[in-house]
Scaffold this motif. Structure first.
Motif, PDB file in Angstrom:
ATOM      1  N   GLN A   6       0.850  -1.176   0.000  1.00 50.77           N
ATOM      2  CA  GLN A   6       0.000   0.000   0.000  1.00 50.77           C
ATOM      3  C   GLN A   6       0.893   1.236   0.000  1.00 50.77           C
ATOM      4  O   GLN A   6       1.993   1.215   0.538  1.00 50.77           O
ATOM      5  CB  GLN A   6      -0.888   0.031   1.253  1.00 50.77           C
ATOM      6  N   SER A   7       0.422   2.312  -0.596  1.00 47.04           N
ATOM      7  CA  SER A   7       1.203   3.544  -0.577  1.00 47.04           C
ATOM      8  C   SER A   7       0.986   4.275   0.744  1.00 47.04           C
ATOM      9  O   SER A   7       0.090   3.950   1.512  1.00 47.04           O
ATOM     10  CB  SER A   7       0.818   4.436  -1.757  1.00 47.04           C
ATOM     11  N   VAL A   8       1.833   5.252   1.010  1.00 50.85           N
ATOM     12  CA  VAL A   8       1.772   6.034   2.237  1.00 50.85           C
ATOM     13  C   VAL A   8       1.297   7.442   1.892  1.00 50.85           C
ATOM     14  O   VAL A   8       1.961   8.176   1.155  1.00 50.85           O
ATOM     15  CB  VAL A   8       3.153   6.096   2.924  1.00 50.85           C
ATOM     16  N   VAL A   9       0.135   7.819   2.394  1.00 48.51           N
ATOM     17  CA  VAL A   9      -0.430   9.156   2.158  1.00 48.51           C
ATOM     18  C   VAL A   9       0.052  10.098   3.260  1.00 48.51           C
ATOM     19  O   VAL A   9       0.140   9.704   4.424  1.00 48.51           O
ATOM     20  CB  VAL A   9      -1.975   9.109   2.123  1.00 48.51           C
ATOM     21  N   THR A  10       0.369  11.332   2.890  1.00 50.66           N
ATOM     22  CA  THR A  10       0.916  12.302   3.835  1.00 50.66           C
ATOM     23  C   THR A  10       0.015  13.526   3.906  1.00 50.66           C
ATOM     24  O   THR A  10      -0.413  14.046   2.877  1.00 50.66           O
ATOM     25  CB  THR A  10       2.323  12.742   3.394  1.00 50.66           C
ATOM     26  N   VAL A  11      -0.260  13.993   5.129  1.00 50.20           N
ATOM     27  CA  VAL A  11      -1.048  15.205   5.355  1.00 50.20           C
ATOM     28  C   VAL A  11      -0.180  16.197   6.122  1.00 50.20           C
ATOM     29  O   VAL A  11       0.374  15.855   7.168  1.00 50.20           O
ATOM     30  CB  VAL A  11      -2.330  14.904   6.161  1.00 50.20           C
ATOM     31  N   VAL A  12      -0.067  17.414   5.598  1.00 52.27           N
ATOM     32  CA  VAL A  12       0.776  18.441   6.221  1.00 52.27           C
ATOM     33  C   VAL A  12      -0.100  19.585   6.680  1.00 52.27           C
ATOM     34  O   VAL A  12      -0.820  20.193   5.883  1.00 52.27           O
ATOM     35  CB  VAL A  12       1.841  18.959   5.236  1.00 52.27           C
ATOM     36  N   LEU A  50     -10.577  19.797  -2.623  1.00 54.18           N
ATOM     37  CA  LEU A  50     -10.629  19.371  -1.225  1.00 54.18           C
ATOM     38  C   LEU A  50     -11.322  18.020  -1.104  1.00 54.18           C
ATOM     39  O   LEU A  50     -10.879  17.146  -0.343  1.00 54.18           O
ATOM     40  CB  LEU A  50     -11.348  20.417  -0.380  1.00 54.18           C
ATOM     41  N   GLU A  51     -12.394  17.829  -1.834  1.00 53.37           N
ATOM     42  CA  GLU A  51     -13.104  16.547  -1.788  1.00 53.37           C
ATOM     43  C   GLU A  51     -12.198  15.399  -2.238  1.00 53.37           C
ATOM     44  O   GLU A  51     -12.228  14.300  -1.665  1.00 53.37           O
ATOM     45  CB  GLU A  51     -14.363  16.616  -2.662  1.00 53.37           C
ATOM     46  N   ASP A  52     -11.369  15.661  -3.266  1.00 52.28           N
ATOM     47  CA  ASP A  52     -10.425  14.635  -3.725  1.00 52.28           C
ATOM     48  C   ASP A  52      -9.405  14.314  -2.630  1.00 52.28           C
ATOM     49  O   ASP A  52      -9.049  13.155  -2.418  1.00 52.28           O
ATOM     50  CB  ASP A  52      -9.702  15.105  -4.990  1.00 52.28           C
ATOM     51  N   ALA A  53      -8.937  15.365  -1.937  1.00 49.59           N
ATOM     52  CA  ALA A  53      -7.968  15.167  -0.857  1.00 49.59           C
ATOM     53  C   ALA A  53      -8.594  14.382   0.286  1.00 49.59           C
ATOM     54  O   ALA A  53      -7.960  13.483   0.860  1.00 49.59           O
ATOM     55  CB  ALA A  53      -7.447  16.513  -0.369  1.00 49.59           C
ATOM     56  N   VAL A  54      -9.823  14.707   0.625  1.00 49.78           N
ATOM     57  CA  VAL A  54     -10.525  13.989   1.694  1.00 49.78           C
ATOM     58  C   VAL A  54     -10.691  12.524   1.329  1.00 49.78           C
ATOM     59  O   VAL A  54     -10.473  11.631   2.159  1.00 49.78           O
ATOM     60  CB  VAL A  54     -11.895  14.643   1.963  1.00 49.78           C
ATOM     61  N   GLU A  55     -11.037  12.248   0.097  1.00 48.31           N
ATOM     62  CA  GLU A  55     -11.211  10.865  -0.354  1.00 48.31           C
ATOM     63  C   GLU A  55      -9.884  10.115  -0.317  1.00 48.31           C
ATOM     64  O   GLU A  55      -9.828   8.946   0.090  1.00 48.31           O
ATOM     65  CB  GLU A  55     -11.788  10.837  -1.770  1.00 48.31           C
ATOM     66  N   LEU A  56      -8.805  10.771  -0.737  1.00 44.20           N
ATOM     67  CA  LEU A  56      -7.486  10.138  -0.715  1.00 44.20           C
ATOM     68  C   LEU A  56      -7.104   9.746   0.710  1.00 44.20           C
ATOM     69  O   LEU A  56      -6.672   8.617   0.965  1.00 44.20           O
ATOM     70  CB  LEU A  56      -6.445  11.095  -1.301  1.00 44.20           C
ATOM     71  N   VAL A  57      -7.272  10.672   1.638  1.00 43.22           N
ATOM     72  CA  VAL A  57      -6.904  10.412   3.030  1.00 43.22           C
ATOM     73  C   VAL A  57      -7.823   9.359   3.638  1.00 43.22           C
ATOM     74  O   VAL A  57      -7.366   8.448   4.349  1.00 43.22           O
ATOM     75  CB  VAL A  57      -6.946  11.715   3.846  1.00 43.22           C
ATOM     76  N   SER A  58      -9.109   9.440   3.354  1.00 52.62           N
ATOM     77  CA  SER A  58     -10.077   8.520   3.955  1.00 52.62           C
ATOM     78  C   SER A  58      -9.928   7.093   3.451  1.00 52.62           C
ATOM     79  O   SER A  58     -10.344   6.148   4.135  1.00 52.62           O
ATOM     80  CB  SER A  58     -11.506   9.012   3.673  1.00 52.62           C
ATOM     81  N   SER A  59      -9.352   6.912   2.276  1.00 50.14           N
ATOM     82  CA  SER A  59      -9.213   5.570   1.713  1.00 50.14           C
ATOM     83  C   SER A  59      -7.821   4.986   1.918  1.00 50.14           C
ATOM     84  O   SER A  59      -7.549   3.858   1.503  1.00 50.14           O
ATOM     85  CB  SER A  59      -9.523   5.596   0.210  1.00 50.14           C
ATOM     86  N   ALA A  60      -6.930   5.729   2.580  1.00 48.81           N
ATOM     87  CA  ALA A  60      -5.551   5.289   2.755  1.00 48.81           C
ATOM     88  C   ALA A  60      -5.450   4.225   3.843  1.00 48.81           C
ATOM     89  O   ALA A  60      -6.280   4.162   4.752  1.00 48.81           O
ATOM     90  CB  ALA A  60      -4.657   6.471   3.109  1.00 48.81           C
ATOM     91  N   SER A  61      -4.418   3.399   3.756  1.00 45.63           N
ATOM     92  CA  SER A  61      -4.172   2.410   4.804  1.00 45.63           C
ATOM     93  C   SER A  61      -3.030   2.829   5.723  1.00 45.63           C
ATOM     94  O   SER A  61      -2.942   2.349   6.852  1.00 45.63           O
ATOM     95  CB  SER A  61      -3.866   1.043   4.193  1.00 45.63           C
ATOM     96  N   VAL A  62      -2.146   3.708   5.254  1.00 42.60           N
ATOM     97  CA  VAL A  62      -1.096   4.288   6.085  1.00 42.60           C
ATOM     98  C   VAL A  62      -1.082   5.793   5.829  1.00 42.60           C
ATOM     99  O   VAL A  62      -1.006   6.231   4.676  1.00 42.60           O
ATOM    100  CB  VAL A  62       0.295   3.696   5.768  1.00 42.60           C
ATOM    101  N   VAL A  63      -1.178   6.577   6.905  1.00 46.95           N
ATOM    102  CA  VAL A  63      -1.217   8.041   6.772  1.00 46.95           C
ATOM    103  C   VAL A  63      -0.201   8.650   7.728  1.00 46.95           C
ATOM    104  O   VAL A  63      -0.200   8.344   8.921  1.00 46.95           O
ATOM    105  CB  VAL A  63      -2.618   8.618   7.090  1.00 46.95           C
ATOM    106  N   VAL A  64       0.660   9.504   7.189  1.00 43.34           N
ATOM    107  CA  VAL A  64       1.559  10.323   8.002  1.00 43.34           C
ATOM    108  C   VAL A  64       0.910  11.690   8.146  1.00 43.34           C
ATOM    109  O   VAL A  64       0.611  12.349   7.149  1.00 43.34           O
ATOM    110  CB  VAL A  64       2.941  10.445   7.337  1.00 43.34           C
ATOM    111  N   GLU A 115       0.704  11.963  -3.490  1.00 44.61           N
ATOM    112  CA  GLU A 115      -0.156  11.578  -2.367  1.00 44.61           C
ATOM    113  C   GLU A 115       0.242  12.334  -1.094  1.00 44.61           C
ATOM    114  O   GLU A 115      -0.087  11.932   0.006  1.00 44.61           O
ATOM    115  CB  GLU A 115      -0.114  10.066  -2.154  1.00 44.61           C
ATOM    116  N   LEU A 116       0.917  13.464  -1.268  1.00 46.00           N
ATOM    117  CA  LEU A 116       1.195  14.376  -0.170  1.00 46.00           C
ATOM    118  C   LEU A 116       0.148  15.490  -0.220  1.00 46.00           C
ATOM    119  O   LEU A 116       0.067  16.236  -1.205  1.00 46.00           O
ATOM    120  CB  LEU A 116       2.604  14.957  -0.270  1.00 46.00           C
ATOM    121  N   VAL A 117      -0.662  15.586   0.818  1.00 44.76           N
ATOM    122  CA  VAL A 117      -1.746  16.575   0.891  1.00 44.76           C
ATOM    123  C   VAL A 117      -1.256  17.734   1.749  1.00 44.76           C
ATOM    124  O   VAL A 117      -1.249  17.655   2.974  1.00 44.76           O
ATOM    125  CB  VAL A 117      -3.023  15.945   1.493  1.00 44.76           C
TER     126      VAL A 117
END
Length: 204
Positions: free
Chosen positions: A19-25, A82-96, A57-59
């Motif tokens: 799985q990829s790693v999604v990042t939220v800053v 923003l909706e796309d970003a929310v969907e990306l984060v909500s569907s991730a399996s690993v989030v930083v 996948e860095l938000v």
């Protein structure tokens, strides 16, 4: 001699991985050191896990600030992004999830984004908080405040967060090496355990 009917064997599906790693800053400044640190943590973690790292996948929430704060008053293109970003984060399996320490806690921008997420949006995800503090006396505060909010959204937090001082950013790979060696395996095992169980398929 009567024939014997054999039931087909059922073979369980293997866990879905990698799985990829999604990042939220959550830094309100564009091009921040927090964003650079978060990207480094996510890339190093992905490498340790044997998973892909994708910079798209860095938000960086400063990009979405108008839509986060203005809501329906924001332009349609901003709301759609923003909706796309929310969907990306909500569907991730690993989030930083990364934030600087602001006034003893995490940023209002990050809090406002987390408020946009639906209830239990992070259920099924392993979340690794990353906090960056200017002073050692403040370095634990944002992590302590952020973890309960992430847990309220359903996140699994099986390992301590990455708690950094600004001076650590000068040689981040060395600072992170011990954390990665001891924690990456826990992150991977927890992520696999949280994957939905696929319907078994009969053996041919």
């Amino acid at each position: 001699m009567p024939s014997v009917a054999f039931e087909p064997q059922v073979v369980p599906e293997p866990p879905v991985w990698p799985q990829s790693v999604v990042t939220v800053v959550g830094n309100p400044r564009a091009g921040s050191r927090t964003a650079a640190a978060a990207a480094s943590v996510a890339e190093l973690l992905a490498s340790e896990l044997g998973t892909p790292y994708r910079i798209d996948e860095l938000v960086d929430l400063v990009t979405f600030a108008p839509a986060i704060f203005q809501g329906e008053r924001a332009r349609e293109v901003e709301r759609a992004a923003l909706e796309d970003a929310v969907e990306l984060v909500s569907s991730a399996s690993v989030v930083v999830v990364a934030t600087p320490v602001y006034k003893g806690s995490y940023t209002g921008l990050l809090k406002s984004f987390l408020d946009v997420l639906r209830a239990q949006a992070l259920a099924g995800a392993v979340v690794v908080p990353v906090t960056v503090a200017a002073a050692a006396s403040h370095k634990l505060l944002a992590d302590q405040h952020l973890r309960p909010v992430l847990a309220e959204l359903g996140a699994s937090l099986p390992v301590p967060g990455v708690v950094l001082e600004e001076r650590d950013l000068e040689d981040l790979q060395v600072v992170l090496s011990g954390w990665l060696r001891s924690k990456a395996g826990i992150v991977q095992a927890t992520t696999i355990a949280l994957q939905p169980v696929a319907e078994p398929t009969p053996a041919r």
